[in-house]
Design a protein around this motif. Sequence first.
Motif, PDB file in Angstrom:
ATOM      1  N   ALA A 245       0.862  -1.137   0.172  1.00 12.04           N
ATOM      2  CA  ALA A 245       0.051  -0.142   0.091  1.00 12.04           C
ATOM      3  C   ALA A 245       0.860   1.411  -0.118  1.00 12.04           C
ATOM      4  O   ALA A 245       2.123   1.117   0.462  1.00 12.04           O
ATOM      5  CB  ALA A 245      -0.889   0.053   1.191  1.00 12.04           C
ATOM      6  N   GLY A 246       0.269   2.324  -0.471  1.00  5.98           N
ATOM      7  CA  GLY A 246       0.957   3.620  -0.307  1.00  5.98           C
ATOM      8  C   GLY A 246       0.051   4.864  -0.256  1.00  5.98           C
ATOM      9  O   GLY A 246      -0.995   4.444  -0.776  1.00  5.98           O
ATOM     10  N   PRO A 247       0.499   6.006  -0.181  1.00  4.86           N
ATOM     11  CA  PRO A 247      -0.598   7.136   0.172  1.00  4.86           C
ATOM     12  C   PRO A 247      -1.064   7.310  -1.408  1.00  4.86           C
ATOM     13  O   PRO A 247      -0.673   7.057  -2.375  1.00  4.86           O
ATOM     14  CB  PRO A 247       0.446   8.426   0.239  1.00  4.86           C
ATOM     15  N   ALA A 248      -2.508   7.542  -1.418  1.00  9.77           N
ATOM     16  CA  ALA A 248      -3.211   7.471  -2.591  1.00  9.77           C
ATOM     17  C   ALA A 248      -2.653   8.604  -3.795  1.00  9.77           C
ATOM     18  O   ALA A 248      -2.342   9.774  -3.156  1.00  9.77           O
ATOM     19  CB  ALA A 248      -4.847   7.962  -2.368  1.00  9.77           C
ATOM     20  N   GLY A 249      -2.394   8.252  -4.972  1.00 13.75           N
ATOM     21  CA  GLY A 249      -2.029   9.120  -5.914  1.00 13.75           C
ATOM     22  C   GLY A 249      -0.398   9.425  -5.848  1.00 13.75           C
ATOM     23  O   GLY A 249       0.022   9.886  -6.875  1.00 13.75           O
ATOM     24  N   SER A 250       0.177   8.626  -5.092  1.00 14.62           N
ATOM     25  CA  SER A 250       1.493   8.783  -4.778  1.00 14.62           C
ATOM     26  C   SER A 250       2.675   7.957  -5.646  1.00 14.62           C
ATOM     27  O   SER A 250       3.722   8.360  -5.762  1.00 14.62           O
ATOM     28  CB  SER A 250       2.091   8.649  -3.474  1.00 14.62           C
ATOM     29  N   ASP A 251       1.914   6.785  -6.165  1.00 16.96           N
ATOM     30  CA  ASP A 251       2.580   5.770  -6.728  1.00 16.96           C
ATOM     31  C   ASP A 251       3.844   5.195  -5.810  1.00 16.96           C
ATOM     32  O   ASP A 251       4.862   4.657  -6.420  1.00 16.96           O
ATOM     33  CB  ASP A 251       3.207   6.361  -8.000  1.00 16.96           C
ATOM     34  N   ARG A 252       3.778   5.506  -4.605  1.00 20.83           N
ATOM     35  CA  ARG A 252       5.107   4.992  -3.597  1.00 20.83           C
ATOM     36  C   ARG A 252       4.605   3.749  -2.988  1.00 20.83           C
ATOM     37  O   ARG A 252       3.525   3.965  -2.096  1.00 20.83           O
ATOM     38  CB  ARG A 252       5.298   5.911  -2.771  1.00 20.83           C
ATOM     39  N   PRO A 253       5.062   2.582  -3.435  1.00 22.81           N
ATOM     40  CA  PRO A 253       4.776   1.410  -2.489  1.00 22.81           C
ATOM     41  C   PRO A 253       5.322   1.374  -1.092  1.00 22.81           C
ATOM     42  O   PRO A 253       6.848   1.193  -1.088  1.00 22.81           O
ATOM     43  CB  PRO A 253       5.382   0.217  -3.378  1.00 22.81           C
ATOM     44  N   GLU A 254       4.929   1.620   0.144  1.00 24.47           N
ATOM     45  CA  GLU A 254       5.535   1.740   1.258  1.00 24.47           C
ATOM     46  C   GLU A 254       5.050   0.763   2.363  1.00 24.47           C
ATOM     47  O   GLU A 254       5.986   0.378   3.187  1.00 24.47           O
ATOM     48  CB  GLU A 254       5.119   3.092   1.965  1.00 24.47           C
ATOM     49  N   ARG A 255       3.757   0.221   2.459  1.00 27.18           N
ATOM     50  CA  ARG A 255       3.408  -0.769   3.418  1.00 27.18           C
ATOM     51  C   ARG A 255       3.332  -2.178   2.608  1.00 27.18           C
ATOM     52  O   ARG A 255       2.153  -2.241   2.329  1.00 27.18           O
ATOM     53  CB  ARG A 255       2.154  -0.077   4.089  1.00 27.18           C
ATOM     54  N   PHE A 256       4.124  -2.829   3.112  1.00 29.96           N
ATOM     55  CA  PHE A 256       4.166  -4.487   2.936  1.00 29.96           C
ATOM     56  C   PHE A 256       3.065  -5.125   3.332  1.00 29.96           C
ATOM     57  O   PHE A 256       2.909  -5.097   4.608  1.00 29.96           O
ATOM     58  CB  PHE A 256       5.379  -5.121   2.911  1.00 29.96           C
ATOM     59  N   ILE A 257       1.977  -5.850   2.893  1.00 22.84           N
ATOM     60  CA  ILE A 257       1.117  -6.688   3.671  1.00 22.84           C
ATOM     61  C   ILE A 257       0.966  -7.784   2.708  1.00 22.84           C
ATOM     62  O   ILE A 257       0.321  -8.143   1.735  1.00 22.84           O
ATOM     63  CB  ILE A 257      -0.333  -6.020   3.108  1.00 22.84           C
ATOM     64  N   PRO A 258       1.606  -8.868   3.340  1.00 24.44           N
ATOM     65  CA  PRO A 258       1.382 -10.205   2.909  1.00 24.44           C
ATOM     66  C   PRO A 258       0.203 -10.927   3.100  1.00 24.44           C
ATOM     67  O   PRO A 258      -0.635 -10.487   4.223  1.00 24.44           O
ATOM     68  CB  PRO A 258       2.308 -10.979   3.762  1.00 24.44           C
ATOM     69  N   MET A 259      -0.470 -11.681   2.098  1.00 28.27           N
ATOM     70  CA  MET A 259      -1.978 -11.806   2.348  1.00 28.27           C
ATOM     71  C   MET A 259      -1.908 -13.555   1.994  1.00 28.27           C
ATOM     72  O   MET A 259      -1.130 -14.013   1.894  1.00 28.27           O
ATOM     73  CB  MET A 259      -2.955 -11.375   1.414  1.00 28.27           C
ATOM     74  N   GLU A 260      -3.182 -14.080   2.987  1.00 29.80           N
ATOM     75  CA  GLU A 260      -3.322 -15.695   2.510  1.00 29.80           C
ATOM     76  C   GLU A 260      -3.764 -15.801   1.324  1.00 29.80           C
ATOM     77  O   GLU A 260      -4.709 -14.938   0.472  1.00 29.80           O
ATOM     78  CB  GLU A 260      -4.599 -15.926   3.369  1.00 29.80           C
ATOM     79  N   ASN A 261      -3.271 -16.753   0.474  1.00 30.67           N
ATOM     80  CA  ASN A 261      -3.687 -17.406  -0.774  1.00 30.67           C
ATOM     81  C   ASN A 261      -5.156 -18.404  -0.240  1.00 30.67           C
ATOM     82  O   ASN A 261      -4.667 -19.566   0.262  1.00 30.67           O
ATOM     83  CB  ASN A 261      -2.699 -18.093  -1.402  1.00 30.67           C
ATOM     84  N   ALA A 262      -6.069 -17.964  -0.403  1.00 25.02           N
ATOM     85  CA  ALA A 262      -7.220 -18.749   0.070  1.00 25.02           C
ATOM     86  C   ALA A 262      -7.415 -20.005  -0.656  1.00 25.02           C
ATOM     87  O   ALA A 262      -8.109 -20.954  -0.359  1.00 25.02           O
ATOM     88  CB  ALA A 262      -8.773 -17.961  -0.066  1.00 25.02           C
ATOM     89  N   GLU A 263      -6.832 -19.834  -1.876  1.00 21.35           N
ATOM     90  CA  GLU A 263      -6.621 -21.387  -2.822  1.00 21.35           C
ATOM     91  C   GLU A 263      -5.936 -22.103  -2.244  1.00 21.35           C
ATOM     92  O   GLU A 263      -5.882 -23.413  -2.506  1.00 21.35           O
ATOM     93  CB  GLU A 263      -6.773 -20.912  -4.162  1.00 21.35           C
ATOM     94  N   ARG A 264      -4.590 -21.682  -1.578  1.00 21.86           N
ATOM     95  CA  ARG A 264      -3.658 -22.604  -1.263  1.00 21.86           C
ATOM     96  C   ARG A 264      -3.213 -23.729  -2.155  1.00 21.86           C
ATOM     97  O   ARG A 264      -3.272 -24.842  -2.158  1.00 21.86           O
ATOM     98  CB  ARG A 264      -4.094 -23.497  -0.046  1.00 21.86           C
ATOM     99  N   SER A 265      -2.799 -23.046  -3.541  1.00 21.45           N
ATOM    100  CA  SER A 265      -2.955 -23.859  -4.683  1.00 21.45           C
ATOM    101  C   SER A 265      -1.203 -23.466  -5.485  1.00 21.45           C
ATOM    102  O   SER A 265      -1.015 -22.218  -5.475  1.00 21.45           O
ATOM    103  CB  SER A 265      -3.905 -23.758  -5.567  1.00 21.45           C
ATOM    104  N   PRO A 266      -0.911 -24.519  -5.988  1.00 23.36           N
ATOM    105  CA  PRO A 266       0.505 -23.989  -6.990  1.00 23.36           C
ATOM    106  C   PRO A 266      -0.064 -23.531  -8.160  1.00 23.36           C
ATOM    107  O   PRO A 266       0.916 -23.051  -8.861  1.00 23.36           O
ATOM    108  CB  PRO A 266       1.103 -25.562  -7.028  1.00 23.36           C
TER     109      PRO A 266
END
Lengths: 137, 100
Positions: A32-53
């Motif tokens: 995530a980053g501030p709207a309109g900034s195009d700066r990726p600042e906050r890393f948010i790993p998420m669950e893969n709900a499919e748990r699939s290769p």
Amino acid sequence: MVRVLRIDRATRDEIIAHARRDHPDEACGVVAGPAGSDRPERFIPMENAERSPTFYRFDSLEQLKIWRAMDDADEEPVVIYHSHTATEAYPSRTDVSYAAEPGAHYVLVSTRDPDRDEFRSYRIVEGQIAEEPVEIV
Amino acid sequence: MAVQVRVPTILRNYTGGAKSVEGSGETLAALLSDLDAHYPGLKGRLVTGDAGDQLHRFVNIYVNDEDVRFLGGLDAKIADGDSVTVLPAVAGGSAAVAGG
């Protein structure tokens, strides 16, 4: 206009580490980053709900929570990333059909080679894929 | 009966750019039909099937904090004051490449 993904080394490394950790399943998340900034600042790993290769899907309730938090903080998903675990780091037809954020950098990581990191970035707008350079800052 | 509906960026061309719109209906299906009367085309991006009776797999719709897929889909009950959120589903994967 050539767009560039500018991302800091620590965040790039975290994305790759997440992909390696979940291998052979696909890993996914956002930066995530501030709207309109195009700066990726906050890393948010998420669950893969499919748990699939071969598939990934954000867990819908986790996504709601994270999207609300971004909205409250006036942020947006600057990077949306996932991994391919046996093929190259290039968007599949499935990836393109789901791509709904024309402003986002879609990052693809491949973990097919344990010794070589593949980290590439794309714009996906109205079904068209455009690779863009990645600049590590 | 008024329900606030949050609309994602990609669908705001149907709402004149509004992030949130108001609609009414006792079920999700009724709410979407009501919205479509004011914002033509919006419903078509959210439902699929010949009769328009299935949620599109490309979107997630929530009533308050629940995914409507766990509330009966388009039959999900909506009450006055509920908030409805639409998000693009984020999904994909390498399968289509592997399959050609």
